[in-house]
Design a protein around this motif. Structure first.
Motif, PDB file in Angstrom:
ATOM      1  N   ILE A   5      45.686  44.595  44.383  1.00 45.91           N
ATOM      2  CA  ILE A   5      44.375  43.884  44.278  1.00 45.91           C
ATOM      3  C   ILE A   5      44.219  43.753  46.325  1.00 45.91           C
ATOM      4  O   ILE A   5      45.298  44.737  47.038  1.00 45.91           O
ATOM      5  CB  ILE A   5      44.787  42.192  44.812  1.00 45.91           C
ATOM      6  N   ASN A   6      42.836  43.867  46.717  1.00 50.16           N
ATOM      7  CA  ASN A   6      42.804  43.756  48.066  1.00 50.16           C
ATOM      8  C   ASN A   6      43.472  42.801  48.956  1.00 50.16           C
ATOM      9  O   ASN A   6      44.012  42.622  49.383  1.00 50.16           O
ATOM     10  CB  ASN A   6      41.365  44.015  48.552  1.00 50.16           C
ATOM     11  N   ASP A  14      35.733  41.201  43.551  1.00 47.76           N
ATOM     12  CA  ASP A  14      36.455  42.861  42.883  1.00 47.76           C
ATOM     13  C   ASP A  14      36.663  43.277  41.333  1.00 47.76           C
ATOM     14  O   ASP A  14      35.889  44.186  41.557  1.00 47.76           O
ATOM     15  CB  ASP A  14      37.352  43.233  44.092  1.00 47.76           C
ATOM     16  N   ALA A  15      37.127  41.768  40.525  1.00 49.34           N
ATOM     17  CA  ALA A  15      36.845  42.489  39.522  1.00 49.34           C
ATOM     18  C   ALA A  15      35.733  42.902  39.476  1.00 49.34           C
ATOM     19  O   ALA A  15      35.747  43.014  38.003  1.00 49.34           O
ATOM     20  CB  ALA A  15      37.758  41.792  38.604  1.00 49.34           C
ATOM     21  N   GLY A  18      34.558  45.550  38.903  1.00 47.86           N
ATOM     22  CA  GLY A  18      35.305  47.147  37.955  1.00 47.86           C
ATOM     23  C   GLY A  18      34.641  46.517  36.996  1.00 47.86           C
ATOM     24  O   GLY A  18      34.763  47.447  36.182  1.00 47.86           O
TER      25      GLY A  18
ATOM     26  N   ASP B 230      47.275  47.747  49.599  1.00 46.13           N
ATOM     27  CA  ASP B 230      45.793  46.755  49.177  1.00 46.13           C
ATOM     28  C   ASP B 230      45.130  47.801  48.008  1.00 46.13           C
ATOM     29  O   ASP B 230      45.527  48.906  48.083  1.00 46.13           O
ATOM     30  CB  ASP B 230      44.694  46.518  50.109  1.00 46.13           C
ATOM     31  N   ALA B 231      44.694  46.908  47.138  1.00 45.13           N
ATOM     32  CA  ALA B 231      44.125  47.757  45.858  1.00 45.13           C
ATOM     33  C   ALA B 231      42.937  49.316  46.592  1.00 45.13           C
ATOM     34  O   ALA B 231      43.126  50.372  45.551  1.00 45.13           O
ATOM     35  CB  ALA B 231      43.395  47.288  44.471  1.00 45.13           C
ATOM     36  N   LYS B 232      42.606  49.574  47.206  1.00 48.31           N
ATOM     37  CA  LYS B 232      41.389  50.104  47.847  1.00 48.31           C
ATOM     38  C   LYS B 232      42.645  51.366  47.875  1.00 48.31           C
ATOM     39  O   LYS B 232      41.993  52.332  47.750  1.00 48.31           O
ATOM     40  CB  LYS B 232      41.020  50.153  49.581  1.00 48.31           C
ATOM     41  N   ILE B 234      45.497  51.843  47.498  1.00 50.91           N
ATOM     42  CA  ILE B 234      46.492  52.872  46.173  1.00 50.91           C
ATOM     43  C   ILE B 234      45.351  53.077  45.462  1.00 50.91           C
ATOM     44  O   ILE B 234      45.566  55.000  44.131  1.00 50.91           O
ATOM     45  CB  ILE B 234      46.670  51.342  45.030  1.00 50.91           C
ATOM     46  N   LEU B 270      40.004  45.471  38.597  1.00 54.37           N
ATOM     47  CA  LEU B 270      39.943  45.750  39.997  1.00 54.37           C
ATOM     48  C   LEU B 270      40.017  47.274  40.206  1.00 54.37           C
ATOM     49  O   LEU B 270      39.434  47.764  41.200  1.00 54.37           O
ATOM     50  CB  LEU B 270      40.499  44.502  40.601  1.00 54.37           C
ATOM     51  N   MET B 271      40.911  47.495  40.232  1.00 64.26           N
ATOM     52  CA  MET B 271      41.314  48.940  40.349  1.00 64.26           C
ATOM     53  C   MET B 271      40.393  49.913  39.860  1.00 64.26           C
ATOM     54  O   MET B 271      39.663  50.871  40.530  1.00 64.26           O
ATOM     55  CB  MET B 271      43.222  49.501  39.440  1.00 64.26           C
ATOM     56  N   TYR B 272      39.478  49.288  38.038  1.00 65.92           N
ATOM     57  CA  TYR B 272      38.422  50.652  38.209  1.00 65.92           C
ATOM     58  C   TYR B 272      37.662  50.443  39.052  1.00 65.92           C
ATOM     59  O   TYR B 272      36.778  51.674  39.252  1.00 65.92           O
ATOM     60  CB  TYR B 272      38.448  50.476  36.606  1.00 65.92           C
ATOM     61  N   GLY B 273      37.159  48.755  40.086  1.00 67.85           N
ATOM     62  CA  GLY B 273      35.831  49.020  40.809  1.00 67.85           C
ATOM     63  C   GLY B 273      36.268  50.477  41.877  1.00 67.85           C
ATOM     64  O   GLY B 273      35.227  51.088  42.421  1.00 67.85           O
ATOM     65  N   GLU B 274      38.012  50.156  42.109  1.00 68.01           N
ATOM     66  CA  GLU B 274      37.791  50.847  43.885  1.00 68.01           C
ATOM     67  C   GLU B 274      37.710  52.218  43.007  1.00 68.01           C
ATOM     68  O   GLU B 274      37.209  53.465  43.750  1.00 68.01           O
ATOM     69  CB  GLU B 274      39.188  50.683  44.163  1.00 68.01           C
TER      70      GLU B 274
END
Lengths: 331, 331
Positions: A5-6, A14-15, A18, B230-232, B234, B270-274
């Motif tokens: 997570i951020n 954020d999710a 995505g 953070d996810a960004k 990563i 969330l990761m996909y969004g980043e």
């Protein structure tokens, strides 16, 4: 806390980005946190919405699309969406045939969906509600009076989604929904707690070597704790209370072995094997099934079992096409 | 160790029972531990098999069915299947048009599939092999020389499955497979270790507050460890090495954000969004995607990114119908 997570404050925002970027079935109203179908249902058909606290993905947003939901409201983590979100969803998806609200039995959800239904009625939209209260573990719980609403919700959203797609009236769709709700039962267990991002630590302590039987999807207390047993014994502790609560013989049954979020698929398949053996011995005939993560509890390890005493119409609706990211179509 | 199992020795046997009971697409040869289609492909078409160590579910058994694999060999946990298993699968699925072996680049898998191919050739069956070696994290690793075979395997099995279903010859199917293998790249990371049931303790130590970048799917060491970011950040550590290795601009790209088994879907979305934001900024156009658990590592928390530089034919084959428990069909 180890999470992708951020920041705890931005997880849902954020999710949702995505989800919108990845899932061609949906678009997201980010301001209201409502997930809609990218291609709305034909006008004149009953619309269906649901919603609830975030943290249970793919439920409900992953069930928006052809053959299931028209919209899903995403609440804060483990917290009911607001009546405003539900009203926005209801007014957007209604095309004159009325809207069914699918509500899991938690005090906040029930109250807010009631308020939204009243506001929608004031605006001239016909709304009916079905309550899911299928968890046989405990009578009252941390967030609700009566039984908690859990896994039957997934099966219900699939079946009534197909009913609405067929062109059934609001009264007919609601009757199917109520029949599914009346005939679904669930029981869950946890190997670990979940960790809510904003809290930053596990919701409860579950020591190495112990498990909790009858857990809720927000980590609410279950029936009891005991030393971790083998899969066979765990399966029995899920199957027995469900069969004690409703007779599942003499009807086609839809079974779901659901992962809580942190349990890998190989263990869920293994559990399904144990469950199906117990059900066979009890004279229960499973005609359709789901094995996977459908109604989760963040990163909790554990699983739940849901059985639906179906009928021919439910099986037919179960077999109807569906196009959503969260629920595969098939046996 | 907290797992839903009966005993470490029985995990695979028991899981295969559950897979067979739940998945209408497959039947299981329990003696040889081979998963076959319940309805074999039409005679005269190229057959496709794969296989590998167990613990990566739904890969490969969940990819057996119409439009993907004809059979999958299940090895012991994180251990290659034997040549005998592969030979049994090969001879069973061949209907005269030959068999493609899809092999992930691990020393044991490569050696055993080579031996099986020779034995099959001796029996008069034409076999070709495609090797997946897509992990950009490290050149050599604990279980292999060269790059490890990871996420591209999932995309490859979908695409060549469709090619075989269309009636392409073995040479044509193999050419498509090689093109996918050449154009796929992956990079993974872990927040936690996995625990192999027979070991009973985590494969490696990854302290609270630390993550490992470039992890393998068996917990093989990656590039380095660092404090959890953070996810960004990563996402950037997954995207950058992949884009540095191959030019993904100017072609339709298929992207997969894959969970390692213990990470919930909300974090994968969330990761996909980043990831998609970074790819957009780099001029990479993602035309199709998968977000979910496809090639896992038991209960490891973490994720991997796979990008495939596709072409029009691969996209067409990607969009072809598929009916397997492990891979949803759709955008």
């Amino acid at each position: 806390m180890k999470k992708l997570i951020n920041s705890p404050d931005d997880v849902i925002t954020d999710a949702l980005k995505g989800i919108e970027a990845s899932d061609g079935n949906v678009r997201v109203d980010h301001e209201n946190r409502v997930i809609y179908r990218s291609a709305p249902k034909e006008a004149g058909k009953v619309a269906i919405i649901s919603g609830g606290g975030s943290g249970h993905e793919p439920m409900h947003g992953g069930f928006v699309g052809y053959g299931m939901l028209d919209a899903a409201c995403a609440g804060q983590m483990f917290t009911s969406p607001t009546p405003d979100q539900m009203l926005a969803a209801t007014t957007t998806v209604d095309s004159g045939a009325g809207v069914l609200h699918i509500v899991k039995n938690y005090t906040g959800d029930v109250m807010n969906f009631e308020m939204a239904a009243e506001l929608a009625a004031d605006a001239g939209i016909e709304v009916t509600t079905v309550l899911v209260e299928d968890d046989v573990a405990v009578q009252d719980s941390l967030y609700t009076a009566g039984r908690r609403g859990v896994g039957t919700t997934v099966l219900l959203e699939k079946i009534v989604g197909a009913a609405a797609e067929e062109g059934m009236t609001l009264a007919e769709v609601t009757a199917v929904a109520q029949r599914v709700s009346d005939n679904g039962r669930s029981m869950g267990m946890a190997l670990t707690s979940c960790t809510v991002p904003a809290a930053g630590r596990p919701t409860f302590d579950l020591p190495e070597g112990e498990m909790e039987i009858g857990i809720g999807i927000h980590g609410e207390p279950g029936r009891h704790r005991e030393p971790i047993a083998d899969a066979k014994s765990i399966a029995k502790q899920l199957v027995d209370p469900i069969l004690a609560d409703l007779d599942f013989t003499g009807a086609p049954v839809i079974a779901m072995v659901n992962g809580m979020g942190g349990t890998p698929l190989i263990e869920l398949y293994l559990m399904y094997g144990e469950v199906i053996e117990l059900l066979g011995a009890a004279g229960v005939t499973v005609e359709r099934n789901l094995v996977g993560n459908y109604i989760t509890s963040l990163d909790m390890a554990g699983c739940s079992l849901t059985l639906l005493r179906a009928d021919d119409e439910m099986i037919r609706l179960w077999d109807s096409p569906v196009q959503t990211a969260g629920l595969r179509w098939g046996r």
